[in-house]
Design an enzyme around this catalytic site. Structure first.
Site, PDB file in Angstrom:
ATOM      1  N   HIS A 462       2.460 -10.863 -19.088  1.00  6.62           N
ATOM      2  CA  HIS A 462       1.554 -10.315 -17.581  1.00  6.62           C
ATOM      3  C   HIS A 462       3.023 -10.069 -16.005  1.00  6.62           C
ATOM      4  O   HIS A 462       3.652 -11.387 -16.227  1.00  6.62           O
ATOM      5  CB  HIS A 462       0.786 -11.527 -15.581  1.00  6.62           C
ATOM      6  CG  HIS A 462       0.752 -10.929 -14.636  1.00  6.62           C
ATOM      7  ND1 HIS A 462       0.624 -12.376 -14.139  1.00  6.62           N
ATOM      8  CD2 HIS A 462       1.306  -9.982 -14.258  1.00  6.62           C
ATOM      9  CE1 HIS A 462       1.328 -11.633 -12.354  1.00  6.62           C
ATOM     10  NE2 HIS A 462       0.777 -10.222 -12.597  1.00  6.62           N
ATOM     11  N   LEU A 473       7.527 -13.722 -17.402  1.00  8.52           N
ATOM     12  CA  LEU A 473       6.420 -13.285 -18.169  1.00  8.52           C
ATOM     13  C   LEU A 473       5.662 -14.459 -18.215  1.00  8.52           C
ATOM     14  O   LEU A 473       5.689 -15.241 -18.672  1.00  8.52           O
ATOM     15  CB  LEU A 473       6.682 -12.891 -19.323  1.00  8.52           C
ATOM     16  CG  LEU A 473       5.800 -12.446 -20.402  1.00  8.52           C
ATOM     17  CD1 LEU A 473       4.966 -10.725 -19.662  1.00  8.52           C
ATOM     18  CD2 LEU A 473       6.130 -12.036 -21.807  1.00  8.52           C
ATOM     19  N   GLU A 474       4.129 -13.755 -17.603  1.00  7.51           N
ATOM     20  CA  GLU A 474       2.948 -15.167 -17.964  1.00  7.51           C
ATOM     21  C   GLU A 474       2.292 -14.510 -19.232  1.00  7.51           C
ATOM     22  O   GLU A 474       1.214 -13.285 -18.871  1.00  7.51           O
ATOM     23  CB  GLU A 474       2.147 -15.015 -16.543  1.00  7.51           C
ATOM     24  CG  GLU A 474       1.266 -16.586 -16.162  1.00  7.51           C
ATOM     25  CD  GLU A 474       0.836 -15.895 -14.676  1.00  7.51           C
ATOM     26  OE1 GLU A 474       0.488 -15.053 -14.164  1.00  7.51           O
ATOM     27  OE2 GLU A 474       0.269 -16.731 -14.669  1.00  7.51           O
ATOM     28  N   VAL A 475       2.163 -15.379 -19.620  1.00  8.69           N
ATOM     29  CA  VAL A 475       1.314 -14.491 -21.059  1.00  8.69           C
ATOM     30  C   VAL A 475      -0.312 -15.524 -20.677  1.00  8.69           C
ATOM     31  O   VAL A 475       0.202 -16.937 -20.816  1.00  8.69           O
ATOM     32  CB  VAL A 475       1.719 -15.057 -22.477  1.00  8.69           C
ATOM     33  CG1 VAL A 475       0.845 -15.239 -23.470  1.00  8.69           C
ATOM     34  CG2 VAL A 475       2.886 -14.860 -22.551  1.00  8.69           C
ATOM     35  N   THR A 511      -0.141 -17.126 -11.654  1.00  6.19           N
ATOM     36  CA  THR A 511       0.861 -16.970 -10.050  1.00  6.19           C
ATOM     37  C   THR A 511      -0.400 -15.400  -9.664  1.00  6.19           C
ATOM     38  O   THR A 511       0.180 -15.891  -8.186  1.00  6.19           O
ATOM     39  CB  THR A 511       1.922 -15.489 -11.109  1.00  6.19           C
ATOM     40  OG1 THR A 511       1.260 -14.812 -12.238  1.00  6.19           O
ATOM     41  CG2 THR A 511       2.623 -16.605 -11.479  1.00  6.19           C
TER      42      THR A 511
END
Ligand code: NAI
Length: 719
Positions: A462, A473-475, A511
């Site tokens: 994301h 960066l949201e994994v 988020t």
């Protein structure tokens, strides 16, 4: 070296020229702090007293010059009086380096490659002359205000003398470093040379300077440039200076909204130095540093700095990542084209971009080219590097070129069935170890993975808009995602220059889930009569980079409406918004994308003032005053409470992840340290009490998360 025991420096004298290279023992980088001062004093003794030494080159044996203060040392500075004394003592030591030329006639040339930041630049400023390499890694700056302090090694006093007041204010107040070209332009360095010849040129200049009169650091040509003369004229008369400081202060306060005392103090220290002389300026600098380093703002900023440093070593899991050299991207819209750009520019990958038609391909590739060209124009890239970066990205409307990709990132419309069908097609044309990452902003990854024949390869990556700029960066991993796939996504995100957190799957992940109440509560406040200006203004003053209503316009009000349904389905009443919101779509208000939202936009999409017709269009009555503090409390607590739910449910695995993601992905005020850091400062008890009273007045959506109640009861901190 007989008689010299050095731990952190290399020292060599040849033909009357001493070369001093900083080389901090046991550390990958040079930092400044008490540890190196013992050596520093020993070296100065020698340089001052050895009559066989006539000139000095000051440099580094590491790949950076010096990256800044040893900020682990900051934590030990608890007594302002002691800190002030320590800073003054360190300064006397630094003065001795400056006096080598002034008093002993031994010129010092600083030879700079890589980062020369904070105490590094302060040290370099003591030299008679600075020479920097033209390397991409070379940067000179004073980033201290970003840590909530000011430079305490003399920069507030020496920098204005070197580059002028205006340029010094800019460097210190923004904390933004100068690249070699700009450093040369403003007179911070005298020469920029290729790395290969740095030492030779520095030695030559040092030798030439022996016995020569003292010269300024700016080259004569630069010094006589009209812009320089103009700024000097302004700076040399008291009226001009007053105007300059006033303007700088106004600009700073417009940005900081009074939330960052370090910037205000730095400006004050510079002003004192200019008006009352260097000694008064040095004294102010030391005093302000001692006061600032223990402020809550500085502690919060330091915590973010430490966390991001730590996250550089984060690998996601212990499994080794698979190498990614070619990435396939589905969708070349706002997000897909941005991801393609970062993939070629930062990660250096080959990119295959798939779109629905030729026009889509052209749009996506044009975006990449615009971004790359911009960088070439700003001289961040050489023209041939720009060309290579653009050429690495190709487009297609079919699956050609997907046979040898290592990773696929999907950024098509937010539609579960579409994403699922593309996933199946991808699996038909790629090998078994190709990771499929969705950039969905709200759909649970497990729902997408249901369509997969190899769910261990499916996860979420994301990104945030604009992808080129946003650092997070949201994994997202599901129960089925394989460790190697997670590590691969983390490693790839890092190669794109991102700070990466890994979260567990769930609607909205972390988020989107916490940004939802941020916007939702803003809508309730509009319903209660607050104006758009009042709501956005209150939150920006609280420290958010973008107010919630402006954010809604940016993201797209239609996107918001889609996410609304997903959130309410998953979380019920807590995520429900006011009914009138649906009328935004009926009135064709999509936000910036169709230049119709809560704000007005011109033909080019530039935002103007609030569109006052929006209230009647959605059936809202006249506006009324709602106290700023109430707006801030309702919105901030709604968001913070949701962050707590995410920790409680294991969506995020640590409060630190939650803080970093909120600050880096959503613009949560950095000086508050993130939602959890903030709760620790305010006290969980107070937060629960305030949520309780908000719940009584506005409803169940404010019911506090259990984890907050637990912390209130036990008195435990989150961080
Ligand atoms: P967008 O509408 O700008 O781009 C989507 C692109 O996908 C369009 O260019 C469209 O032609 C293309 N597309 C549609 N079907 C396709 C197919 N079958 N094959 C190839 N391409 C296809 O949308 P945006 O904003 O880029 O969003 C994409 C995804 O990223 C969505 O899932 C969204 O939720 C997510 N996202 C969006 C963020 C934002 O700020 N806009 C932030 C983070 C995630």
């Amino acid at each position: 070296m007989p008689g010299m025991e050095l731990t952190h420096f290399q020292f060599d004298v040849t033909d009357g020229l001493a070369v001093v290279a900083m080389d901090k023992a046991g550390e990958p980088v040079n930092t400044i702090g008490p540890a190196i001062f013992v050596d520093f004093a020993t070296i100065l003794d020698r340089l001052e007293s050895d009559d066989d030494i006539h000139a000095v080159v000051w440099t580094s044996a590491k790949k950076d010059f010096l990256v800044g203060a040893d900020i682990g040392w900051f934590a030990s500075l608890t007594d302002p009086g002691e800190t002030e004394d320590m800073v003054a003592e360190a300064r006397h030591l630094l003065d001795r380096l400056e006096n080598l030329h002034l008093e002993h006639g031994k010129p010092v040339v600083a030879a700079i490659d890589g980062a020369c930041l904070g105490g590094g630049l302060e040290m370099a400023m003591l030299a008679s002359m600075r020479i920097a390499t033209n390397s991409k890694r070379t940067q000179l700056g004073q980033p201290e205000t970003r840590l909530g302090v000011l430079p305490a090694g003399g920069a507030t006093q020496r920098l204005p003398g070197l580059v002028g007041i205006a340029a010094a204010l800019d460097l210190i107040l923004t904390g933004r470093p100068a690249r070699p070209r700009r450093a040369l332009k403003i007179g911070l360095v005298a020469e920029v040379v290729p790395k290969e010849v740095l030492l030779d040129v520095a030695k030559k200049r040092a030798t030439e300077a022996i016995g020569a009169p003292l010269s300024g650091s700016a080259s004569v040509k630069e010094f006589l440039a009209p812009s320089h003369l103009q700024s000097l004229a302004l700076e040399q008369n008291p009226m001009g200076r007053r105007v300059l400081f006033k303007k700088a202060e106004e600009k700073m306060l417009a940005e900081t909204k009074g939330n960052y005392p370090a910037q205000e103090r730095a400006l004050e220290a510079i002003r004192i130095g200019v008006e009352e002389g260097r000694e008064a300026g040095f004294a102010a600098e030391a005093r302000f540093f001692a006061e600032l380093v223990i402020t809550p703002e500085s502690k919060a900023l330091q915590s973010i700095f430490f966390a991001t440093q730590m996250m550089k070593h984060f690998t996601g899991t212990a499994a080794p990542p698979r190498h990614v050299s070619k990435v396939g991207i589905l969708g070349g819209g706002l997000m897909g084209a941005g991801i393609a750009t970062t993939s070629t520019l930062q990660a250096g990958s080959t990119v295959r971009l798939k779109e629905v038609d030729e026009a889509g391909v052209r749009r996506g590739l044009a975006h990449v080219e615009r971004q790359v060209t911009g960088r070439v124009k700003r001289r961040r890239l050489r023209p041939f590097e720009g060309e290579q970066a653009t050429n690495r990205v190709t487009g297609t409307t079919d699956w050609s070129g997907f046979g040898n990709v290592d990773l696929v990132i999907e950024a098509v419309f937010e539609d579960l069935e579409l994403k699922q069908s593309l996933l199946q097609e991808v699996e038909g044309v790629t090998g078994p170890y190709v990771v499929f990452a969705s950039n969905t902003s709200s759909i649970p990854i497990a729902d997408i993975a249901r369509a997969s024949s190899r769910p261990e390869t499916v996860l979420g990556m994301h990104y945030f808009s604009p992808v080129e700029k946003m650092p997070l960066l949201e994994v997202i991993k599901t129960d089925d995602t394989a460790d190697w796939a997670i590590s691969t996504a983390v490693a790839y995100g890092k190669s794109q220059g991102k700070t990466v957190i890994v979260v567990n799957d769930g609607t909205g992940f972390y988020t989107t889930r916490i940004v939802w109440p941020y916007g939702n509560e803003a809508m309730f406040l509009l319903g209660d009569g607050a104006s758009v200006e009042a709501v956005d203004g209150a939150m920006e003053e609280w420290g958010f980079s973008v107010g919630p209503i402006r954010l809604g316009d940016e993201v797209g009000l239609d996107v918001g409406a889609k996410i609304a349904k997903v959130m309410v389905d998953a979380f019920g009443v807590r995520m429900e918004g006011p009914q009138w919101r649906q009328q935004l779509a009926e009135d064709n208000r999509l936000g910036r994308k169709n230049r119709r939202g809560f704000y007005n936009y011109d033909d080019k999409g530039k935002r103007g003032g609030v569109d006052d017709t929006v209230y009647s269009a959605v059936g809202l009555g006249p506006r009324q005053e709602i106290p700023k503090a109430e707006i801030q409390e309702r919105i901030a607590l709604a968001m913070v409470n949701e962050a707590a739910f995410c920790l409680q449910e294991g969506i995020i695995t640590s409060a630190m992840d939650g803080d970093i993601a909120a600050v880096m992905g959503l613009g949560f005020p950095p000086f508050r340290g993130g939602p959890f850091w903030w709760v620790d400062q305010v006290g969980a008890g107070t937060v629960v009490e305030k949520l309780g009273s908000l719940a009584a007045r506005h409803g169940e959506r404010f019911a506090a998360a259990d984890i907050l109640r637990d912390h209130a009861q036990s008195g435990a901190n989150f961080r």
